[in-house]
Design a protein around this motif. Structure first.
Motif: not given
Length: 185
Positions: A64-78
């Motif tokens: 869940f930490g890794g998924m949070t990182g993935t979603l944070t990165a995509l949200a930040l970039q998009f």
């Protein structure tokens, strides 16, 4: 400031060999104790099963930490390159079809969030940091880093009874059974 008031932590019993410790751990598990631990200077194969330990929760935290990182990165970039400040690179707008360009940052944040979750999850599950442990007050427990094999049953265990627990540890082969107390501050 120490008050001099002590509270019973539990019983500590020493066992002669890793095999004795392994067999004793299985008996403590079968007796139904929940708040106890086995101590050895090296890992003993099969001890997790003998103690009745289940699978660690840490991999779930890391996932869940890794998924949070993935979603944070995509949200930040998009959010920044598509919604707030649309970027046009080589005459092409940024959209879902340009997602490969987001892979490096997404990968890095996934690894970073996973690493932080691993570290802090391990500390939380191990109840660390802890400045002192009551077992460190026992003179015989100092042998655990050399040639000592111990089982400690905590007083906060629902099955803990001062006399019966001592007799039980003696019955399963424990020696040098010691009542360990912790200093209340």
């Amino acid at each position: 400031m120490k008050t001099g008031i002590k509270k019973v932590y539990g019983y500590l019993a020493r066992f002669e060999t890793p095999t004795d410790l392994y067999k004793a751990a299985a008996k403590v598990r079968d007796k139904g104790f929940k708040k106890w631990d086995a101590y050895s200077s090296f890992p003993i194969h099969g001890m997790d099963a003998a103690m009745g330990l289940g699978r660690s929760k840490l991999p779930f935290f890391v996932f869940f930490g890794g998924m949070t990182g993935t979603l944070t990165a995509l949200a930040l970039q998009f959010g920044t390159q598509v919604a707030l400040y649309p970027t046009i690179v080589q005459a092409k707008p940024t959209n879902l079809f340009t997602i490969p360009a987001y892979f490096p940052v997404t990968f890095e944040l996934t690894v970073l969030f996973s690493a932080f979750t691993t570290l802090f999850g391990m500390l939380a599950l191990s109840q660390l940091p802890r400045m002192n442990h009551p077992l460190f007050e026992s003179e015989q427990f100092k042998r655990v880093t050399d040639d000592g094999f111990f089982i400690a049953i905590e007083a906060r265990d629902p099955r803990f009874n001062r006399e019966q627990t001592r007799e039980f540890l003696s019955e399963i082969g424990g020696s040098d059974i010691e009542l360990v107390e912790e200093q209340l501050s």
